[in-house]
Design a protein around this motif. Structure first.
Motif, PDB file in Angstrom:
ATOM      1  N   GLY A 427       0.799  -1.237  -0.016  1.00 10.11           N
ATOM      2  CA  GLY A 427      -0.024  -0.102  -0.094  1.00 10.11           C
ATOM      3  C   GLY A 427       0.844   1.250   0.151  1.00 10.11           C
ATOM      4  N   LEU A 428       2.323   0.964   0.126  1.00 10.20           N
ATOM      5  CA  LEU A 428       2.815   2.369  -0.198  1.00 10.20           C
ATOM      6  C   LEU A 428       3.043   2.776  -1.650  1.00 10.20           C
ATOM      7  N   GLU A 429       3.013   4.313  -1.784  1.00  9.83           N
ATOM      8  CA  GLU A 429       3.386   4.565  -3.267  1.00  9.83           C
ATOM      9  C   GLU A 429       4.563   5.282  -3.251  1.00  9.83           C
ATOM     10  N   TYR A 430       5.425   4.320  -4.041  1.00  9.96           N
ATOM     11  CA  TYR A 430       6.965   4.583  -4.517  1.00  9.96           C
ATOM     12  C   TYR A 430       6.776   5.841  -5.475  1.00  9.96           C
ATOM     13  N   ASP A 431       7.722   6.909  -5.264  1.00 10.41           N
ATOM     14  CA  ASP A 431       7.438   8.044  -6.059  1.00 10.41           C
ATOM     15  C   ASP A 431       8.516   8.064  -7.331  1.00 10.41           C
ATOM     16  N   CYS A 478      11.238   6.674   4.424  1.00 11.87           N
ATOM     17  CA  CYS A 478      11.823   7.357   5.791  1.00 11.87           C
ATOM     18  C   CYS A 478      11.154   8.791   5.446  1.00 11.87           C
ATOM     19  N   GLY A 479      11.822   9.520   6.175  1.00  8.23           N
ATOM     20  CA  GLY A 479      11.288  10.980   6.292  1.00  8.23           C
ATOM     21  C   GLY A 479       9.968  10.960   6.850  1.00  8.23           C
ATOM     22  N   LEU A 480      10.068  10.220   8.100  1.00 10.57           N
ATOM     23  CA  LEU A 480       8.909   9.716   9.003  1.00 10.57           C
ATOM     24  C   LEU A 480       7.900  11.154   9.312  1.00 10.57           C
ATOM     25  N   ALA A 481       6.999  11.300   8.703  1.00  9.09           N
ATOM     26  CA  ALA A 481       5.879  12.064   8.360  1.00  9.09           C
ATOM     27  C   ALA A 481       4.935  11.010   7.766  1.00  9.09           C
ATOM     28  N   PRO A 482       3.977  11.230   7.118  1.00  8.65           N
ATOM     29  CA  PRO A 482       3.135  12.184   6.999  1.00  8.65           C
ATOM     30  C   PRO A 482       2.097  11.918   8.026  1.00  8.65           C
ATOM     31  N   SER A 483       1.739  13.077   8.786  1.00 10.20           N
ATOM     32  CA  SER A 483       0.860  12.864  10.101  1.00 10.20           C
ATOM     33  C   SER A 483      -0.268  11.891   9.980  1.00 10.20           C
ATOM     34  N   ARG A 484      -1.062  12.153   8.839  1.00  8.00           N
ATOM     35  CA  ARG A 484      -2.120  11.314   8.620  1.00  8.00           C
ATOM     36  C   ARG A 484      -1.743   9.918   8.408  1.00  8.00           C
ATOM     37  N   ARG A 561      14.420  11.831   8.737  1.00  4.80           N
ATOM     38  CA  ARG A 561      13.017  12.690   8.440  1.00  4.80           C
ATOM     39  C   ARG A 561      13.517  14.189   8.221  1.00  4.80           C
ATOM     40  N   SER A 562      14.891  14.399   8.903  1.00  4.55           N
ATOM     41  CA  SER A 562      15.107  15.935   8.944  1.00  4.55           C
ATOM     42  C   SER A 562      15.310  16.879   7.837  1.00  4.55           C
ATOM     43  N   LEU A 563      15.955  15.919   6.724  1.00  2.00           N
ATOM     44  CA  LEU A 563      15.899  17.007   5.504  1.00  2.00           C
ATOM     45  C   LEU A 563      14.671  17.110   4.805  1.00  2.00           C
ATOM     46  N   VAL A 564      14.032  15.979   4.498  1.00  7.34           N
ATOM     47  CA  VAL A 564      12.968  16.170   3.601  1.00  7.34           C
ATOM     48  C   VAL A 564      11.721  16.747   4.468  1.00  7.34           C
ATOM     49  N   VAL A 565      11.722  16.716   5.688  1.00  3.86           N
ATOM     50  CA  VAL A 565      10.563  17.492   6.500  1.00  3.86           C
ATOM     51  C   VAL A 565      11.000  18.721   7.009  1.00  3.86           C
ATOM     52  N   GLY A 566      11.832  18.505   7.916  1.00  2.00           N
ATOM     53  CA  GLY A 566      12.397  19.703   8.522  1.00  2.00           C
ATOM     54  C   GLY A 566      13.111  20.786   7.544  1.00  2.00           C
ATOM     55  N   GLY A 567      13.970  20.260   6.655  1.00  2.00           N
ATOM     56  CA  GLY A 567      14.691  21.096   5.722  1.00  2.00           C
ATOM     57  C   GLY A 567      13.614  21.679   4.718  1.00  2.00           C
ATOM     58  N   ASP A 643       4.331  19.195   6.337  1.00  4.87           N
ATOM     59  CA  ASP A 643       3.855  17.913   6.700  1.00  4.87           C
ATOM     60  C   ASP A 643       3.689  17.320   5.358  1.00  4.87           C
ATOM     61  N   PRO A 644       4.656  16.588   4.847  1.00  2.57           N
ATOM     62  CA  PRO A 644       4.630  15.897   3.524  1.00  2.57           C
ATOM     63  C   PRO A 644       3.140  15.048   3.461  1.00  2.57           C
ATOM     64  N   GLU A 645       2.968  14.683   2.116  1.00  2.65           N
ATOM     65  CA  GLU A 645       1.945  13.896   1.649  1.00  2.65           C
ATOM     66  C   GLU A 645       2.463  12.555   1.678  1.00  2.65           C
ATOM     67  N   ASN A 646       3.458  12.299   1.601  1.00  3.02           N
ATOM     68  CA  ASN A 646       4.073  10.873   1.461  1.00  3.02           C
ATOM     69  C   ASN A 646       5.375  10.878   2.247  1.00  3.02           C
ATOM     70  N   PHE A 647       5.862   9.335   2.396  1.00  3.36           N
ATOM     71  CA  PHE A 647       7.302   9.282   2.984  1.00  3.36           C
ATOM     72  C   PHE A 647       8.134   9.362   1.859  1.00  3.36           C
ATOM     73  N   SER A 648       9.455   9.416   2.191  1.00  2.00           N
ATOM     74  CA  SER A 648      10.447   9.501   1.207  1.00  2.00           C
ATOM     75  C   SER A 648      11.036   7.922   0.887  1.00  2.00           C
ATOM     76  N   PHE A 649      11.466   7.738  -0.332  1.00  2.00           N
ATOM     77  CA  PHE A 649      11.876   6.272  -0.762  1.00  2.00           C
ATOM     78  C   PHE A 649      13.287   6.201  -1.229  1.00  2.00           C
ATOM     79  N   PRO A 650      14.425   6.359  -0.634  1.00  3.81           N
ATOM     80  CA  PRO A 650      15.509   6.392  -0.983  1.00  3.81           C
ATOM     81  C   PRO A 650      15.707   4.794  -1.644  1.00  3.81           C
ATOM     82  N   HIS A 651      16.605   4.570  -2.433  1.00  2.00           N
ATOM     83  CA  HIS A 651      17.103   3.162  -2.814  1.00  2.00           C
ATOM     84  C   HIS A 651      18.343   3.031  -3.393  1.00  2.00           C
TER      85      HIS A 651
END
Ligand code: MCN
Length: 832
Positions: A427-431, A478-484, A561-567, A643-651
């Motif tokens: 159920g994850l949406e890889y971007d 990672c980029g732990l967020a999105p709150s919902r 999470r710090s760069l993708v959310v805090g940055g 508050d992002p809409e999605n996680f971040s998916f490094p690979h």
């Protein structure tokens, strides 16, 4: 490392001048020259010291506890037991009730009637010096009525097992299920297995690890009337403040938490510690500052541990290698209590077992199990390394079963670049990403063809030193967020982050961030971002963090999470600063704000580039406030929350080449190459450092580290003599590279990197070891790959087996020395 060009070109930010530069970290000079204040360096007038008496038994009732003699010891101010603090100590928090019926037995900061693991606090002494407090512990008299010790998860879940908590009905805290069929993200798993041509099943053990941060945990609490300031070596000052207020009843606005420079955490300082609560309670009682700093032994024994899972994994596939389904059952060791996010760690991993593969059916089940051991909780990757290990190991096993090349079977099942965004069976949406590209680059970096040829030569000649090549093609969330989404996973907090930017009169810039770096270099990276956004010199930016009185809102640093959310919050605040400054600049230039262009820190009127005003000049003008537009506030400060809409998916693709001496069992990494895609790279030097650090920890799990308890529940790896943290000299040179596919969930286009190396590397190393010796009949080797285990797997079969309960690591040896010393695997020295 391969170069990254034009990092922001694809994501709509100002042209990058600073972002993408390998700036040396501005925080390092003070950190490495002793010019900083660690919590333990704090000395306050009248400060008292706390020492903790810890249980020597893993499970027992306290039948007698006499502290009277300790109270008489010189310089002792007070001694407290659990009973003394029972009314006010509350329960340490668990913020992740993964199922509605999860059993949480509660967790007092000091045991009241019963102890449930070795090291649990039984009494505390408060004295005028640290040594006086420690000495007085010896005068405390305690008797325990021993209770049966529960250590093995597979036994703990059996009917009739002794209970860790006698007021519960079993040792299972929760049963968590994710079923893609039921969730509507996939098809029926049992059917997929019934229809498949091949099913491969394995049992993997994720051994228990200890997040061995450099700076031990330390806390100082200073009371001032009904206000309290707490300094703590923590990753989470904001969360700690909220939780400590809830536990102690001290109003949140009366409590300030400061995380000064913090010497590493790796997830181990994502915690609300009993000692933090105790210092607060005792400072409140005595009206005096109180300090506690742990010894290294206390740290290894009582700071939360990581991993510790037994994984049962089945993959269903067709003979051509097409994966049809995946089934995972976990037993996850909670230890004796549920700490801050203990139950959530394996549940988070649930979404990562499908890795980068597309298949239609998936079911995950997990039992969180209580044992009489120190609780587990977050450790670099938290749930995702465990999942990545299992899927990347079983893909190799599937390849062996089908007689296919391990990369061929992977490639067959990868999500292809043109398929993004792709919703996985979990159920994850890889971007974004390109798994093929990263793999091609990694193969080249490694010199794959040559090494395969050498492997063949060694095999054919029966060389005692065999060579193996192992792959890990991974992604992670990672980029732990999105709150919902975190809410839908029953996590007790959100995932937003806040930043504010203040332009000072002299044109200098203060950035306040809710992230809390403890080694990640945010001061440098955030300065680079702001320098580009505002067009000011990098040196003119100061980043403030880690103090709830300065940065009042934030959700701290973990989960990469710090760069993708805090940055991103920093980017958004900077955009607001520019927009506020634009209106004032227009007024100063007697132009229309819409006609202004902003580049390189200067507002100019479109068409007349000569006339203009710099944003730093605007800052001075607005400070004077003699002449500014009506209806506008005389400030160009701004804050933003993201508050992002999605996680971040490094690979990425990680490849390990490993030599195994079949006569001694000694495993040595010959070469390690990896290509990671972390989207836009803000600072390549920091990113490379993060990858290196992560690799060190992931390789350490594969080869060196294991927390071991004896049959009575004593931690036998309770010092660095026994718990084998590798030194730099034990690790190989790393050949690292990057591909760049911008993330779509944040305007920077960045993906997190803080855990990637740790998540990816462990299976690559174990797969390499197996590839080296599989032709000798070896099908599995338990981690860590000690010479003993490797030797046993080669010469006696099985997975190398359990390590001896006590003294399993060579006394005082580095990893390399240990291995070298263990040339006779039948002797009892070294790892044996
Ligand atoms: N970065 C970058 N470009 C990217 C991604 C990240 O330049 N595309 C930079 C960031 O600007 C930041 C650093 O890399 O300076 C790490 O960023 P990020 O991936 O956002 O991770 P966090 O800052 O949130 O750090 C948390 C992560 C975790 S979860 C653990 S555990 C861990 C880690 O960071 N613990 C560490 N790295 C650590 N490094 C040190 N020295 N000490 C720890 O305890």
């Amino acid at each position: 490392m391969t170069a990254v060009e034009d990092p922001t070109s694809s994501v709509g930010l100002p042209p990058a001048k600073e972002v993408g530069q390998a700036r040396r970290r501005k925080e390092d000079a003070r950190l490495i020259t002793g010019k900083t204040t660690w919590t333990d360096n704090m000395v306050l007038p009248g400060m008292l010291h706390l020492a903790v008496l810890r249980s020597p038994v893993a499970h027992g009732r306290i039948t007698h506890l006499d502290v009277s003699a300790a109270k008489e010891r010189p310089n002792v101010v007070a001694v407290y037991t659990g009973a003394d603090l029972a009314e006010e100590q509350g329960s340490l928090p668990c913020a992740w009730p993964v199922t509605p019926d999860m059993v949480n037995p509660g967790h007092p900061s000091i045991a009241v009637e019963q102890v449930n693991h070795v090291g649990e606090a039984v009494a505390v002494v408060v004295a005028r010096s640290r040594t006086a407090a420690a000495d007085a512990l010896e005068a405390i008299d305690v008797d325990y009525e021993p209770l049966p010790v529960v250590l093995d998860m597979e036994q703990a879940v059996q009917e009739g097992s002794p209970l860790v908590h006698d007021h519960t009905t079993s040792n299972t805290s929760y049963h968590f299920v994710f079923d893609a069929g039921e969730a509507g993200t996939g098809s029926d798993t049992e059917q997929a297995f019934a229809d498949a041509e091949v099913v491969v099943s394995r049992r993997f053990v994720q051994q228990r690890l200890i997040p061995a941060f450099m700076e031990p945990r330390s806390v100082v609490v200073q009371p001032s009337g009904d206000n309290y300031t707490m300094w703590s070596a923590t990753q989470i000052p904001h969360i700690l403040r909220v939780m400590a207020a809830m536990v102690t009843g001290i109003p949140e606005h009366k409590l300030r938490v400061i995380a000064p420079d913090v010497g590493g955490g790796f997830g181990g300082k994502l915690q609300v510690n009993p000692e933090e609560i105790l210092c607060l309670l005792i400072a409140r009682r005595l009206g005096k500052p109180v300090k506690w700093t742990e010894t290294r032994g206390e740290s290894l024994m009582t700071a939360h541990h990581g991993r510790d899972q037994v994984q049962f994994i089945d993959v269903a596939a067709d003979r051509d290698g097409t994966v049809k389904g995946l089934r995972v059952r976990l037993l996850a060791d909670m230890g004796a209590y549920l700490r801050l996010i203990t139950p959530g760690v394996p549940a988070l991993g649930a979404f990562m077992f499908p890795g980068i593969y597309k298949f239609p059916a998936y079911r995950f089940e997990c039992d969180g199990v209580f044992t009489n051991k120190v609780p587990t909780d977050a450790y670099r990757g938290a749930g995702r390394p465990e999942a990545t290990f299992a899927i990347e190991r079983i893909m190799d096993e599937l390849a062996v079963e089908l007689g296919m090349d391990p990369l061929e079977v992977r490639r067959k099942n990868w999500i292809n670049a043109e398929e993004f965004p792709f919703t996985t069976v979990a159920g994850l949406e890889y971007d974004s990403g390109d798994y093929h590209q990263a793999t091609e680059q990694a193969l080249e970096l490694l010199g794959y063809d040559e090494l395969r040829a050498e492997q063949k030569r060694r095999r054919e000649s029966g060389d005692p030193v065999q060579l193996g090549i192992g792959f890990s093609t991974f992604t992670e969330m990672c980029g732990l967020a999105p709150s919902r989404v975190l809410g839908s996973l029953a996590f007790g907090a959100g995932g937003w982050e806040q930043a504010s930017i203040r332009m000072l009169p002299t044109g200098k810039v203060e950035v306040v961030t809710g992230s809390t770096p403890h080694g990640q270099g945010h001061e440098t990276a955030w300065s680079q971002i702001v320098a580009d956004q505002l067009g000011v010199p990098f040196e003119d930016v100061e980043v403030l963090h880690g103090d709830t009185a300065i940065s009042s809102r934030g959700l701290d640093t973990y989960g990469s999470r710090s760069l993708v959310v805090g940055g991103t919050a920093v980017v958004k605040a900077a955009e607001k600063v520019v927009e506020k400054a634009r209106v004032i600049a227009a007024h100063l230039l007697e132009a229309n704000a819409d006609d202004l262009e902003f580049t390189g820190g200067k507002f100019t009127v479109r068409g007349t580039p000569g006339a203009g005003v710099g944003i730093q000049e605007v800052a001075l003008a607005i400070f004077a406030a003699h002449d500014y537009p009506e209806g506008v506030e005389p400030t160009i400060d701004a804050e933003a929350t993201f508050d992002p809409e999605n996680f971040s998916f490094p690979h990425g693709t990680h490849i390990c080449a490993m030599e195994i001496d079949t006569e001694t069992g000694f495993a040595k990494i010959r070469k390690y190459a990896c290509v990671d895609d972390v989207g836009t790279i803000v600072n390549p030097l920091i990113v490379e450092g993060q990858v290196h650090g992560g690799l060190a920890q992931g390789i350490a799990q594969a080869m060196y580290e294991e927390a071991i308890y004896d049959a009575e529940g004593n931690l036998t790896t309770g010092s660095f003599v026994d718990y084998l943290v590798p030194a730099a000299s034990d690790l190989p040179h790393f050949d690292t590279g990057n591909t760049v596919h911008a993330a779509t969930s944040n305007p920077l286009g960045a993906k997190g990197v803080g855990e990637a190396g740790c998540i990816a590397s462990t299976p690559a190393v174990v797969n390499a070891a197996l590839d080296a010796v599989r032709h000798l009949g070896v099908t599995d080797i338990r981690m860590p790959l000690t010479p003993e285990r490797v030797w046993r797997a080669i010469h006696q079969g099985g997975d190398g087996g359990d390590r001896a309960a006590a003294g399993s690591n060579a006394q005082g040896a580095t990893a390399g020395e240990t291995a070298a010393a263990s040339t006779d695997p039948s002797s009892s020295g070294g790892h044996l």
